[in-house]
Design a protein around this motif. Structure first.
Motif, mmCIF file in Angstrom:
data_model
loop_
_atom_site.group_PDB
_atom_site.id
_atom_site.type_symbol
_atom_site.label_atom_id
_atom_site.label_comp_id
_atom_site.label_asym_id
_atom_site.label_seq_id
_atom_site.Cartn_x
_atom_site.Cartn_y
_atom_site.Cartn_z
ATOM 1 N N LYS A 56 0.777 -1.476 -0.353
ATOM 2 C CA LYS A 56 -0.049 0.083 0.161
ATOM 3 C C LYS A 56 0.753 1.263 0.126
ATOM 4 O O LYS A 56 0.452 2.528 -0.367
ATOM 5 C CB LYS A 56 -0.896 -0.069 1.132
ATOM 6 C CG LYS A 56 -2.007 -1.415 0.900
ATOM 7 C CD LYS A 56 -3.721 -0.486 0.298
ATOM 8 C CE LYS A 56 -4.458 -1.865 0.349
ATOM 9 N NZ LYS A 56 -5.048 -1.575 -0.469
ATOM 10 N N ASN A 57 1.531 1.202 0.859
ATOM 11 C CA ASN A 57 2.597 2.773 1.189
ATOM 12 C C ASN A 57 3.413 3.023 -0.357
ATOM 13 O O ASN A 57 3.410 3.507 -0.546
ATOM 14 C CB ASN A 57 3.757 2.362 2.297
ATOM 15 C CG ASN A 57 3.166 2.378 3.464
ATOM 16 O OD1 ASN A 57 2.378 3.205 3.401
ATOM 17 N ND2 ASN A 57 3.627 1.525 3.918
ATOM 18 N N ASN B 98 5.331 3.262 7.944
ATOM 19 C CA ASN B 98 4.161 3.041 8.190
ATOM 20 C C ASN B 98 2.836 1.566 8.045
ATOM 21 O O ASN B 98 2.385 0.927 7.170
ATOM 22 C CB ASN B 98 3.095 3.503 6.907
ATOM 23 C CG ASN B 98 1.832 4.275 7.370
ATOM 24 O OD1 ASN B 98 1.649 4.116 8.176
ATOM 25 N ND2 ASN B 98 1.264 4.657 6.249
#
Length: 457
Positions: free
Chosen positions: A80-81, A347
């Motif tokens: 996702k990042n 993250n």
């Protein structure tokens, strides 16, 4: 000294005989038990790596590569990042330029689990892809390797290819689709190896799928992708390179590994230190010594970050054919039993001990212990990392390397020991148990606890 050398050698030899020597890094042709017929120890070694292409901006060639392969339906895997960052954008631009039909899977988990692997595998099976592109760190590349394998062998159970004794450790005999790996971190060397690692949640251990058959067709090493890495990701990735180099250089020599295979197909990739792996390991170590601190402290230092990107591949060639040992073996429960620790710059929505951090935390204690086998190599490594060894005594090699590593890590603000990431003395039994999950190592428990002193945690 001689007695200590023998004890250390016995421990490393027992670890080397484990069904998967290092569950996260070993890749053998076959894990089927064999009977040695040619002698007690091996007499040969061989090298195997993926094709590698290096160059600033070379990612723009991915679309052409897929076009040359005749790919009609491509799976692009990332997380996702990264899906919002320049490395993936560069790949997307190339795919668009060359009209490559693709689907993107961006649900890869950082530090994958058996479930996250299976989610990606299901996506790959439904997509019926004829080529794969993995853009990310080791988590993404390993997930893509697994997806390619099981989509190419759709009737296989998940545990069929998982390393024994957790899985069946079956050899891979099916043809796989082309896989292009575009690493965005400078640590795992996954673009050069045939292994895919994950956390097996039920047992709280790391294990892997290990076969040269799953190594990427091509690794594209583009140093531009390292410029977006945050400080602590650069650091922890670099620590993995450091330990890959140190462990492969100090592994038992290939001609001390036993048993000697009765057939070359049974010769493991983790063969022990050898003249070719030594070259790559030492070169990677020199790059780490020169550039890692610079790469961490200055994200604009393109020379340092590019050099560490190459060092990751160099160390991957070294350890991928020689092996790693105690730092990696002890790292699996450190990451697998994580409680609440969440590292800076990652993250993620789950507790996590980054792989490189879990490996390097034990390195001073490990190399103080293993120096009994090859003290000269430990002194050489200490000198490369900055130690003055002109008046050093050979018997102090392990302590000198350990002190050099402690200073190196202190300068880089590494978490100070296991307590800093949430562990206490009460956790030591579970950490030790998790260090010895393999069948052959389990047979060595009596020797380990009665005959050897385990390196201090």
């Amino acid at each position: 000294m001689a007695a200590g050398r023998q004890r250390a050698a016995r421990l490393l030899r027992q670890l080397q005989r484990a069904a998967c020597r290092c569950p996260s890094h070993c890749h053998t042709y076959s894990q089927v038990p064999e009977r040695p017929t040619l002698g007690n120890t091996d007499y040969a070694f061989e090298m195997a790596i993926s094709n590698i292409r290096y160059g600033e901006g070379v990612t723009k060639e991915v679309g052409m590569d897929l076009q040359n392969l005749g790919a009609r339906r491509v799976c692009l895997m990332t997380d996702k990042n990264l899906s919002q960052l320049p490395p993936v954008n560069a790949v997307l631009n190339s795919l668009a330029k060359y009209s490559i039909n693709f689907q993107m899977y961006d649900n890869v988990r950082v530090e994958p689990t058996d479930q996250s692997f299976m989610d990606a595998i299901n996506f790959a099976k439904k997509g019926e892809f004829d080529a794969y592109v993995a853009v990310g760190g080791g988590s993404v590349i390993d997930t893509c390797k697994a997806a390619n394998l099981y989509a190419s062998s759709p009737t296989s159970d998940f545990l069929d290819y998982v390393n024994a004794p957790i899985g069946k450790g079956k050899p891979v005999t099916v043809p796989l689709k082309p896989l292009i790996a575009v690493p965005t971190t400078s640590g795992t060397g996954s673009e050069t190896t045939g292994v895919a690692i994950f956390d097996f949640k039920e047992l709280k251990v790391k294990t892997g799928i290990a076969s040269r058959a799953i190594k990427p067709t091509l690794g594209i090493i583009d140093p531009l992708h390292t410029l977006s890495m945050p400080e602590r990701i650069v650091a922890n990735s670099g620590f993995d390179v450091l330990c890959h180099a140190l462990e492969s250089y100090t592994a038992l020599p290939y001609n001390m590994r036993s048993p000697c295979p009765s057939n070359p197909i049974n010769r493991p990739a983790y063969q022990g230190s050898n003249p070719i792996s030594d070259v790559w390991a030492l070169h990677a170590l020199r790059i780490v010594a020169k550039y890692l601190k610079r790469a961490i402290r200055n994200p604009e230092d393109r020379e340092a970050r590019a050099s560490m990107h190459l060092a990751s591949a160099f160390a991957g060639i070294g350890f991928g054919n020689a092996g790693v040992h105690l730092c990696h073996g002890m790292s699996y429960p450190i990451s697998g039993l994580v409680k609440t620790y969440k590292p800076k710059d990652y993250n993620v929505d789950h507790s996590l001990v980054p792989h490189g951090l879990s490996v390097v935390l034990t390195s001073p204690a490990v190399f103080a212990f293993t120096a009994q086998i090859h003290p000269e190599r430990h002194l050489e490594a200490a000198e490369i990392l900055g130690a003055d060894i002109r008046t050093a005594r050979i018997k102090d090699a392990g302590f000198i390397l350990a002190d050099t590593l402690r200073k190196f890590l202190f300068d880089l603000n590494v978490d100070d020991g296991l307590a800093a990431i949430g562990y206490s003395k009460a956790d030591i039994p579970a950490l030790v148990k998790g260090t010895l999950p393999q069948r052959a190592v389990s047979l060595a428990k009596k020797m380990l606890f009665q005959d050897l002193r385990w390196p201090a945690l």
